[in-house]
Design an enzyme around this catalytic site. Structure first.
Site, PDB file in Angstrom:
ATOM      1  N   LYS A   1       0.837  -1.206   0.000  1.00  0.00           N
ATOM      2  CA  LYS A   1       0.000   0.000   0.000  1.00  0.00           C
ATOM      3  C   LYS A   1       0.873   1.257   0.000  1.00  0.00           C
ATOM      4  CE  LYS A   1      -3.829  -2.316   2.405  1.00  0.00           C
ATOM      5  NZ  LYS A   1      -4.555  -2.552   3.674  1.00  0.00           N
TER       6      LYS A   1
ATOM      7  N   GLN B   1      -4.153  -1.249   9.995  1.00  0.00           N
ATOM      8  CA  GLN B   1      -4.184  -2.572   9.357  1.00  0.00           C
ATOM      9  C   GLN B   1      -4.721  -3.614  10.334  1.00  0.00           C
ATOM     10  OE1 GLN B   1      -3.506  -3.127   6.150  1.00  0.00           O
ATOM     11  NE2 GLN B   1      -3.676  -5.348   6.222  1.00  0.00           N
TER      12      GLN B   1
ATOM     13  N   ASP C   1     -10.737   3.295   5.099  1.00  0.00           N
ATOM     14  CA  ASP C   1     -11.187   1.905   5.024  1.00  0.00           C
ATOM     15  C   ASP C   1     -12.716   1.822   4.963  1.00  0.00           C
ATOM     16  OD1 ASP C   1      -9.372  -0.226   4.934  1.00  0.00           O
ATOM     17  OD2 ASP C   1      -8.754   0.104   7.012  1.00  0.00           O
TER      18      ASP C   1
HETATM   19  N1  GUN Z   1      -6.628  -6.481   6.557  1.00  0.00           N
HETATM   20  C1  GUN Z   1      -7.013  -7.178   5.454  1.00  0.00           C
HETATM   21  N2  GUN Z   1      -7.697  -6.379   4.609  1.00  0.00           N
HETATM   22  C2  GUN Z   1      -7.747  -5.153   5.182  1.00  0.00           C
HETATM   23  C3  GUN Z   1      -8.315  -3.909   4.774  1.00  0.00           C
HETATM   24  O1  GUN Z   1      -8.937  -3.763   3.714  1.00  0.00           O
HETATM   25  N3  GUN Z   1      -8.130  -2.876   5.638  1.00  0.00           N
HETATM   26  C4  GUN Z   1      -7.473  -3.015   6.820  1.00  0.00           C
HETATM   27  N4  GUN Z   1      -7.375  -1.954   7.605  1.00  0.00           N
HETATM   28  N5  GUN Z   1      -6.939  -4.150   7.224  1.00  0.00           N
HETATM   29  C5  GUN Z   1      -7.074  -5.212   6.397  1.00  0.00           C
END
Ligand code: GUN
Length: 283
Positions: free
Chosen positions: A50, A94, A117
């Site tokens: 990311k 995350q 998110d």
């Molecule tokens: N862990 C797995 N997918 C995601 C996501 O889309 N956002 C976040 N914050 N954590 C994740």
């Protein structure tokens, strides 16, 4: 006839180009802050991806890597600081988090206007009310992929396998808002194949390798594979497989690959959400 394979990277590039163009029209380049707690290998790899992509498209980004033993109070204090910082446009914590931290408390604490998110209850509620603001990245990325390939959603039968808060539930809301007839199937669904065979658009998001087999798919259906399952072959090599069995390519009309399908869309949509958050804050 073999299904058309819907590769994610070219579609993600289109979404990123649009986001970068919008970012350049803002008074300051959007700034995304990613918080990771602990060293879960999958989370380390996702966060790295990311941040790298954010840098590639010219967004400012900062990663806070906190130790596994971080307390909930310490994490909430950091979120409070980021909420108050006008130079921060997007905040992503995350998941999953270590056991001592309550996920719901953290998701509630993020300023909904910086919630890239789309997991804050206010954003979840707005989505289900048909007024989406910031929406979860994987579901929003899937909607973009469907639109990009001209898949007719309005009036279609959509079946989602999986009811997670990250994918299944928000995707149900997005498809419903786009006038699909939506069914959410899950681990307790009776006769799953009878349900999935109804689908014009079938989304597999159960986290179960090879769950969807050819006889469960209506010929010509669009099949979106959200599964990212790490499996180890008998030679001891690790690789990624989806929730959809490869032979589904003989039945489906369109099919996303794993890897290289939905995954790149998720990252691109996160950056598009960051630009959207900055636009909302500058409005
Ligand atoms: N862990 C797995 N997918 C995601 C996501 O889309 N956002 C976040 N914050 N954590 C994740």
């Amino acid at each position: 006839m073999k299904a058309q394979i819907l590769a994610g990277p070219p579609v993600a590039a289109a979404l990123l180009a649009d986001a970068a163009a919008r970012a350049s029209r803002l008074p300051a380049l959007p700034h995304l802050v990613i918080v990771r707690v602990g060293d879960d290998p999958a989370s380390v790899s996702y966060v790295r991806g990311k941040a790298r992509k954010a840098g590639e498209v010219g967004l400012r980004n900062t990663v806070h890597a906190l130790p596994e033993a971080t307390s909930q109070a310490e994490l909430l204090a950091l979120i409070d600081t980021l909420n108050r910082d006008d130079d921060v446009n997007g905040i992503l914590v995350q998941l999953p988090l270590p056991a001592q931290i309550a996920e719901a408390a953290v998701l509630h604490a993020i300023d909904p206007r910086k919630d890239v998110d789309g997991f804050h209850p206010l954003n979840v509620g707005e989505l289900w009310a048909g007024r989406p603001a910031l929406t979860p990245c994987t579901p929003a990325g899937i909607m973009y992929l469907l639109a990009h390939h001209g898949v007719q959603v309005a009036g279609a039968r959509a079946v989602i396998v999986g009811r997670s808060h990250l994918v299944g539930r928000p995707l149900a809301a997005l498809l419903l808002n786009a006038d699909a007839t939506v069914t959410v199937a899950h681990s307790r669904t009776c006769d799953l194949g009878a349900v999935t065979r109804e689908a014009d658009i079938l989304i597999a998001a159960a986290g179960c390798p090879g769950l969807i087999t050819p006889e469960m798919v209506k010929p010509g259906a669009t099949v979106i594979d959200v599964g990212i399952n790490r499996v180890v072959s008998i030679e001891g090599k690790g690789h990624l497989v989806g929730d959809v069995h490869p032979d589904v390519a003989d039945v489906a009309g369109m099919l996303t690959p794993v890897p290289g399908g939905v995954g790149p869309m998720t990252v691109a949509q996160l950056l598009a959400n960051t630009v959207r958050a900055a636009e909302l804050q500058h409005a």
